[in-house]
Design a protein around this motif. Structure first.
Motif, PDB file in Angstrom:
ATOM      1  N   GLU A  31     -59.336 -41.809  78.263  1.00 47.64           N
ATOM      2  CA  GLU A  31     -58.104 -41.745  77.646  1.00 47.64           C
ATOM      3  C   GLU A  31     -57.798 -43.453  77.495  1.00 47.64           C
ATOM      4  OE1 GLU A  31     -54.741 -39.590  78.845  1.00 47.64           O
ATOM      5  OE2 GLU A  31     -55.715 -38.503  80.314  1.00 47.64           O
ATOM      6  N   ILE A  32     -58.134 -44.294  78.205  1.00 43.21           N
ATOM      7  CA  ILE A  32     -58.004 -45.651  78.017  1.00 43.21           C
ATOM      8  C   ILE A  32     -58.767 -46.027  76.949  1.00 43.21           C
ATOM      9  CG2 ILE A  32     -58.461 -47.851  78.937  1.00 43.21           C
ATOM     10  CD1 ILE A  32     -57.475 -46.887  81.795  1.00 43.21           C
ATOM     11  N   ALA A  33     -60.138 -45.389  76.876  1.00 43.27           N
ATOM     12  CA  ALA A  33     -61.124 -45.780  75.729  1.00 43.27           C
ATOM     13  C   ALA A  33     -60.711 -45.725  74.461  1.00 43.27           C
ATOM     14  CB  ALA A  33     -62.549 -45.232  76.181  1.00 43.27           C
ATOM     15  N   ILE A  34     -59.961 -44.393  74.424  1.00 43.30           N
ATOM     16  CA  ILE A  34     -59.472 -44.125  73.118  1.00 43.30           C
ATOM     17  C   ILE A  34     -58.106 -44.917  72.697  1.00 43.30           C
ATOM     18  CG2 ILE A  34     -58.336 -42.317  71.822  1.00 43.30           C
ATOM     19  CD1 ILE A  34     -60.294 -40.092  72.668  1.00 43.30           C
ATOM     20  N   ALA A  35     -57.506 -45.145  73.365  1.00 37.26           N
ATOM     21  CA  ALA A  35     -56.187 -45.965  73.240  1.00 37.26           C
ATOM     22  C   ALA A  35     -56.735 -47.342  72.876  1.00 37.26           C
ATOM     23  CB  ALA A  35     -55.407 -45.917  74.565  1.00 37.26           C
ATOM     24  N   VAL A  36     -57.724 -47.976  73.614  1.00 38.16           N
ATOM     25  CA  VAL A  36     -58.185 -49.288  73.247  1.00 38.16           C
ATOM     26  C   VAL A  36     -58.686 -49.135  71.900  1.00 38.16           C
ATOM     27  CG1 VAL A  36     -59.914 -50.997  73.840  1.00 38.16           C
ATOM     28  CG2 VAL A  36     -58.419 -49.747  75.448  1.00 38.16           C
ATOM     29  N   ARG A  37     -59.563 -48.060  71.542  1.00 36.75           N
ATOM     30  CA  ARG A  37     -60.283 -48.109  70.278  1.00 36.75           C
ATOM     31  C   ARG A  37     -59.315 -48.253  69.140  1.00 36.75           C
ATOM     32  NH1 ARG A  37     -63.567 -42.661  69.333  1.00 36.75           N
ATOM     33  NH2 ARG A  37     -61.174 -42.264  68.400  1.00 36.75           N
ATOM     34  N   GLU A  38     -58.084 -47.346  69.275  1.00 37.27           N
ATOM     35  CA  GLU A  38     -57.059 -47.104  68.317  1.00 37.27           C
ATOM     36  C   GLU A  38     -56.025 -48.251  68.277  1.00 37.27           C
ATOM     37  OE1 GLU A  38     -55.078 -43.418  69.433  1.00 37.27           O
ATOM     38  OE2 GLU A  38     -57.013 -42.209  68.820  1.00 37.27           O
ATOM     39  N   GLY A  39     -55.703 -49.107  69.267  1.00 34.93           N
ATOM     40  CA  GLY A  39     -54.742 -49.922  69.306  1.00 34.93           C
ATOM     41  C   GLY A  39     -54.939 -51.248  69.897  1.00 34.93           C
ATOM     42  N   GLY A  40     -56.287 -51.597  70.448  1.00 37.23           N
ATOM     43  CA  GLY A  40     -56.673 -52.660  70.942  1.00 37.23           C
ATOM     44  C   GLY A  40     -56.351 -52.591  72.471  1.00 37.23           C
ATOM     45  N   GLY A  78     -70.812 -49.745  73.832  1.00 34.78           N
ATOM     46  CA  GLY A  78     -72.071 -49.287  73.139  1.00 34.78           C
ATOM     47  C   GLY A  78     -71.921 -48.464  72.050  1.00 34.78           C
ATOM     48  N   ASP A  79     -72.625 -47.400  71.854  1.00 37.56           N
ATOM     49  CA  ASP A  79     -72.431 -46.521  70.673  1.00 37.56           C
ATOM     50  C   ASP A  79     -72.004 -45.034  71.036  1.00 37.56           C
ATOM     51  OD1 ASP A  79     -74.572 -45.390  72.419  1.00 37.56           O
ATOM     52  OD2 ASP A  79     -76.081 -45.183  70.995  1.00 37.56           O
ATOM     53  N   VAL A  80     -71.240 -45.152  72.261  1.00 35.19           N
ATOM     54  CA  VAL A  80     -70.363 -43.899  72.743  1.00 35.19           C
ATOM     55  C   VAL A  80     -69.156 -43.912  72.171  1.00 35.19           C
ATOM     56  CG1 VAL A  80     -69.450 -42.763  74.941  1.00 35.19           C
ATOM     57  CG2 VAL A  80     -71.728 -44.052  75.214  1.00 35.19           C
ATOM     58  N   THR A  81     -69.101 -42.826  71.533  1.00 34.28           N
ATOM     59  CA  THR A  81     -67.588 -42.677  70.697  1.00 34.28           C
ATOM     60  C   THR A  81     -66.950 -41.326  71.096  1.00 34.28           C
ATOM     61  OG1 THR A  81     -68.662 -43.599  68.585  1.00 34.28           O
ATOM     62  CG2 THR A  81     -66.724 -42.503  68.480  1.00 34.28           C
ATOM     63  N   TYR A  82     -65.843 -41.653  71.556  1.00 33.45           N
ATOM     64  CA  TYR A  82     -65.045 -40.163  72.108  1.00 33.45           C
ATOM     65  C   TYR A  82     -64.162 -39.781  71.055  1.00 33.45           C
ATOM     66  CZ  TYR A  82     -66.624 -41.334  77.005  1.00 33.45           C
ATOM     67  OH  TYR A  82     -67.361 -41.531  78.043  1.00 33.45           O
ATOM     68  N   GLU A  83     -63.962 -38.468  71.022  1.00 35.03           N
ATOM     69  CA  GLU A  83     -62.849 -37.963  70.047  1.00 35.03           C
ATOM     70  C   GLU A  83     -62.172 -36.958  70.985  1.00 35.03           C
ATOM     71  OE1 GLU A  83     -64.310 -35.318  66.989  1.00 35.03           O
ATOM     72  OE2 GLU A  83     -66.267 -35.092  68.091  1.00 35.03           O
ATOM     73  N   THR A  84     -60.902 -36.930  70.517  1.00 32.99           N
ATOM     74  CA  THR A  84     -60.282 -35.748  71.030  1.00 32.99           C
ATOM     75  C   THR A  84     -60.193 -34.434  70.603  1.00 32.99           C
ATOM     76  OG1 THR A  84     -58.076 -36.537  69.743  1.00 32.99           O
ATOM     77  CG2 THR A  84     -58.355 -37.528  72.047  1.00 32.99           C
ATOM     78  N   ILE A  85     -60.195 -33.282  71.353  1.00 31.07           N
ATOM     79  CA  ILE A  85     -60.210 -32.045  70.536  1.00 31.07           C
ATOM     80  C   ILE A  85     -59.420 -31.195  71.433  1.00 31.07           C
ATOM     81  CG2 ILE A  85     -61.601 -30.013  69.612  1.00 31.07           C
ATOM     82  CD1 ILE A  85     -64.036 -32.160  70.175  1.00 31.07           C
ATOM     83  N   THR A  86     -58.582 -30.314  70.812  1.00 28.33           N
ATOM     84  CA  THR A  86     -57.776 -29.270  71.792  1.00 28.33           C
ATOM     85  C   THR A  86     -58.333 -27.877  71.325  1.00 28.33           C
ATOM     86  OG1 THR A  86     -55.667 -30.619  71.542  1.00 28.33           O
ATOM     87  CG2 THR A  86     -55.412 -28.403  71.941  1.00 28.33           C
ATOM     88  N   TYR A  87     -58.520 -27.091  72.390  1.00 28.28           N
ATOM     89  CA  TYR A  87     -58.847 -25.580  72.234  1.00 28.28           C
ATOM     90  C   TYR A  87     -57.863 -24.868  72.706  1.00 28.28           C
ATOM     91  CZ  TYR A  87     -63.738 -27.436  71.549  1.00 28.28           C
ATOM     92  OH  TYR A  87     -64.737 -28.445  71.140  1.00 28.28           O
ATOM     93  N   GLU A  88     -57.657 -23.585  72.275  1.00 31.74           N
ATOM     94  CA  GLU A  88     -56.564 -22.726  72.435  1.00 31.74           C
ATOM     95  C   GLU A  88     -57.111 -21.398  72.641  1.00 31.74           C
ATOM     96  OE1 GLU A  88     -53.202 -22.853  69.521  1.00 31.74           O
ATOM     97  OE2 GLU A  88     -53.813 -25.094  69.090  1.00 31.74           O
ATOM     98  N   GLY A  89     -56.537 -20.423  73.512  1.00 31.16           N
ATOM     99  CA  GLY A  89     -57.128 -19.001  73.701  1.00 31.16           C
ATOM    100  C   GLY A  89     -56.182 -18.258  74.692  1.00 31.16           C
ATOM    101  N   TYR A  90     -56.508 -17.271  74.973  1.00 34.21           N
ATOM    102  CA  TYR A  90     -55.999 -16.298  75.798  1.00 34.21           C
ATOM    103  C   TYR A  90     -56.726 -15.895  77.263  1.00 34.21           C
ATOM    104  CZ  TYR A  90     -52.481 -15.175  72.489  1.00 34.21           C
ATOM    105  OH  TYR A  90     -51.192 -15.486  71.757  1.00 34.21           O
TER     106      TYR A  90
END
Length: 249
Positions: A31-40, A78-90
Motif C-alpha cells: 500500500e505504501i508503494a502505491i501511495a508513494v508512486r501516486e503522490g511522492g 526496480g521494474d516491479v509495478t503494483y496495481e489495485t484490483i477489486t474482486y466481487e462475488g458470493y
C-alpha cells in the motif's frame, strides 16, 4: 451506522495479525508503494501516504519498517509495478464478498481469487455485482479508557468532521467519517491526543445476512480465511452475520 458494529471482525483480524505480523507488514508495504508512486515519498505532501502510515502504526508496524518501505518504494522498486484490483462475488448462503487486492501479476491474482471462491462453494462475480451493497466509510477505532466521557468523545469527533460515533461497544468507540473526510478527521483527533486501534477506510455492509447452518458457516469462514491468507489480498469485506464463536482467537 451505530447499529452494525465491525469491532468483532477487527478483533478477529488483529488476532490473526499478531500471528502473521510479517505478512501484514508486507501487505502494508505494498500500500505504501502505491501511495508513494501516486503522490511522492514525503508524507507532508501526500495525504494517502499519511493515512497508510497511520494504519501501519495501528498495526504496530515499527517506524524503521515504515521508513524502509517508503525508501524502497521511492528508489529501489526496480521494474516491479503494483496495481489495485477489486474482486466481487458470493460465498455460500448468498453472502456478498469483496476482496481488495494489490498485485504485480493480474492473471495470477485473478486465478487465485477464483480458486478461493470455487473451492469453498462460492462464485466470483463481475465488477459491481455486490459492491452496491456496501458503503465506503472511514473507521477510526479508539480504545475506551477509565473516565473517558461518551458525550465528550461524541462532541470531539463531530467537531473534527466525523459523521457518527458508535459508543455501544464496551471496549471501544468507533468513529465513522465520509471517505473524503477521513484524513482530516484522523489528523484533527490525533492532534487532540487520540491514538487508534484501527484507522482505515472500510467497506461497511448496508445489511447483513444471518448464517446459522454449521456447514455453511464453515465454508464461509474457510473462504474468508483463504482470501485473507493470500499475499495479494489486502482487505476482505463481507455481509455475513456469523455466530460469535467464529470471532474467537
Amino acid at each position: 451506522m451505530s447499529g452494525h458494529s465491525k469491532w468483532h471482525n477487527i478483533q478477529a483480524k488483529k488476532g490473526k495479525a499478531d500471528a502473521k505480523r510479517g505478512a501484514i507488514f508486507t501487505k502494508i508495504g505494498r500500500e505504501i508503494a502505491i501511495a508513494v508512486r501516486e503522490g511522492g515519498a514525503n508524507p507532508e505532501n501526500n495525504g494517502k501516504l499519511r493515512d497508510i502510515i497511520a494504519k501501519a502504526k495501528a498495526n504496530n508496524m515499527p517506524n524503521d519498517n515504515i521508513q524502509r518501505s517508503i525508501k524502497k518504494a521511492s528508489g529501489e522498486m526496480g521494474d516491479v509495478t503494483y496495481e489495485t484490483i477489486t474482486y466481487e462475488g458470493y460465498a455460500p448462503g448468498g453472502v456478498a464478498v469483496i476482496a481488495d487486492c494489490i498485485t504485480d501479476n493480474r492473471n495470477r491474482t485473478a486465478s487465485d481469487v477464483r480458486h478461493c471462491f470455487a473451492k469453498n462453494g462460492g462464485n466470483l462475480g463481475t465488477t459491481g455485482s455486490v459492491g452496491f451493497m456496501f458503503d465506503e466509510k472511514g473507521v477510526l477505532v479508539v480504545e475506551r479508557t477509565p473516565g473517558m466521557d461518551e458525550d465528550e468523545m461524541m462532541m470531539m469527533a463531530l467537531d473534527a468532521g466525523a459523521e457518527d460515533v458508535n459508543s455501544e461497544e464496551p471496549d471501544v468507540f468507533e468513529i465513522y467519517t465520509a471517505p473524503n473526510d477521513f484524513s482530516a478527521v484522523r489528523e484533527a483527533l490525533e492532534q487532540q491526543g487520540l491514538t487508534f486501534l484501527s484507522a482505515e477506510v472500510n467497506k461497511i455492509p448496508q445489511n447483513t445476512v444471518a448464517v446459522t447452518d454449521p456447514d455453511t458457516v464453515l465454508k464461509i469462514q474457510k473462504l474468508l480465511d483463504m482470501l485473507e491468507d493470500n499475499d495479494d489480498v489486502q482487505n476482505v469485506y463481507h455481509n455475513a452475520d456469523l455466530p460469535e464463536e467464529e470471532d474467537e482467537e
